[in-house]
Write an enzyme that holds these catalytic residues in place. Structure first.
Site, PDB file in Angstrom:
ATOM      1  CG  ASP A  87      18.442  37.283  64.268  1.00  0.00           C
ATOM      2  OD1 ASP A  87      17.975  36.337  63.605  1.00  0.00           O
ATOM      3  OD2 ASP A  87      18.742  37.189  65.473  1.00  0.00           O
ATOM      4  CG  ASP A 148      16.573  31.042  65.911  1.00  0.00           C
ATOM      5  OD1 ASP A 148      16.898  29.847  65.975  1.00  0.00           O
ATOM      6  OD2 ASP A 148      16.381  31.738  66.918  1.00  0.00           O
TER       7      ASP A 148
HETATM    8  N1  GLY Z   1      15.971  34.328  67.201  1.00  0.00           N
HETATM    9  C1  GLY Z   1      16.153  34.301  68.606  1.00  0.00           C
HETATM   10  C2  GLY Z   1      14.983  33.802  69.332  1.00  0.00           C
HETATM   11  O1  GLY Z   1      14.046  33.278  68.744  1.00  0.00           O
HETATM   12  O2  GLY Z   1      14.981  33.932  70.541  1.00  0.00           O
END
Ligand code: GLY
Length: 373
Positions: A87, A148
């Site tokens: 992330d 994601d």
């Molecule tokens: N990227 C983690 C979520 O959307 O919870």
């Protein structure tokens, strides 16, 4: 309507600067944001809100807070604090890269490039993917991708634009292609995650992390896909990414409930107790507005995209926004982090607030967020 909502968001964010005292909000508990010292995957969203509020208001209070947040991200990267995941794009696109875009600050540009290099450490040569979570060789997650991650690829595309080094671009494209082939299903719904053999890249199976079932469609995952593929199309101009984003968008809008704000999973049984995920609708609104930016004026898909974006944002403002609740910390209620593990299943989420504000800024000011220059 958009302007009133932005003014409310700016006022609340101003109050939150004093309230949060240099810490970073994540999700709420009893309507109070849980704070951390820049240790979560969500901390860039607060920083992104500060930059958006500064750009809207030109109030230096926001500028000072946003610059300070970037310094915190500099220290975090130097200390490699809780950065052993994919992330990095969420964290650094909305902090250092945003600062570069707003102020043309060279140190912020360098920090963003260093963050892109850190994201590259998630690349796994043998399986040809960016590993989402865990250390290399992790028995459960070593060969696992998640949808994601499409929102983290813009950091790599941007690093290629800045440096001319193809490794960033090629990595992003291989990962986006793999995501398109394995995470998006034939009916335009999506898996949240997909497992590959770590040694040879063989495709194993789809599975969920936060959705209702392995084969269900987690609404926020679908939203990450809509926006993420649109951004991959922006950078590459590959029409397959555009087509995929549009197909996923149509699926999302075809499954909207009566108030136009989605439940947490498209396959979860709906009854009076079913949780929503307002953040998924806010992310999708941004994705739809991004698609509209990319499509020519006479494109036949424009009308349903525009209708979908407006319906989503009106639904959020009319039924979920905290406008009229001056003491509220969050901007939209009824987001969910992880319903299946009962983690903030019905709360404020800082990413929901961020994307809601980004969508409003797109609608009111033609802003495009901080994902590309
Ligand atoms: N990227 C983690 C979520 O959307 O919870």
């Amino acid at each position: 309507m958009w302007k009133t909502a932005i003014e409310d968001a700016v006022t609340k964010t101003r109050s939150n600067i004093a309230r949060f005292n240099d810490q970073f909000p994540h999700v709420s508990n009893n309507d109070v944001y849980e704070l951390n010292d820049n240790t979560d995957w969500t901390d860039g969203f607060w920083s992104g809100m500060l930059w958006l509020c500064y750009e809207y208001s030109k109030d230096e209070l926001f500028l000072r807070a946003a610059r300070k947040a970037t310094e915190s991200f500099r220290e975090r990267l130097a200390a490699k604090r809780v950065l052993d995941h994919h992330d990095i794009g969420f964290l650094y696109s909305l902090s250092a890269k945003a600062q570069w875009m707003v102020e043309k600050d060279e140190a912020a540009r360098q920090l963003t490039l260093a963050a892109a290099d850190h994201l590259m450490t998630r690349w796994r040569e043998k399986s040809q993917l960016l590993q989402a979570w865990g250390p290399e060789g992790d028995p459960d997650n070593g060969g696992r991708i998640i949808i994601d991650c499409l929102m983290n690829l813009p950091l790599l595309y941007w690093a290629y634009e800045q440096t001319g080094d193809r490794k960033y671009y090629d990595t992003a494209v291989i990962h986006a292609d793999k995501s398109r082939r394995f995470l998006v299903r034939g009916d335009d719904s999506s898996y949240h995650t997909f497992y590959f053999n770590q040694e040879n890249g063989d495709a194993l199976r789809g599975g969920t992390h936060q959705g209702y079932q392995d084969g269900s469609t987690w609404t926020r995952g679908q939203a990450w896909g809509i926006y993420g593929f649109a951004l991959s199309h922006h950078y590459t101009k590959n029409p397959l990414y555009l087509e995929t984003s549009l197909r996923m968008a149509r699926y999302f809008l075809d499954h909207l409930p009566e108030d136009d704000v989605v439940y947490w999973d498209f396959d979860a049984p709906v009854n009076a107790e079913t949780k929503r995920d307002s953040s998924a609708s806010a992310i999708t609104a941004c994705g739809l507005l991004e698609l509209l930016k990319q499509l020519p004026a006479d494109h036949p898909d424009r009308s349903w995209l525009e209708d979908g974006a407006r319906r989503s944002m009106k639904g959020l403002i009319q039924h979920y926004a905290t406008i009229g609740k001056p003491d509220a910390q969050g901007l939209i209620e009824r987001g969910s982090y992880s319903v299946r593990t009962d983690l903030a299943p019905d709360d404020y989420t800082i990413w929901g607030d961020y994307y809601y504000l980004e969508a409003l800024m797109r609608l009111e000011r033609g802003h495009k967020g901080y994902w590309y220059e």
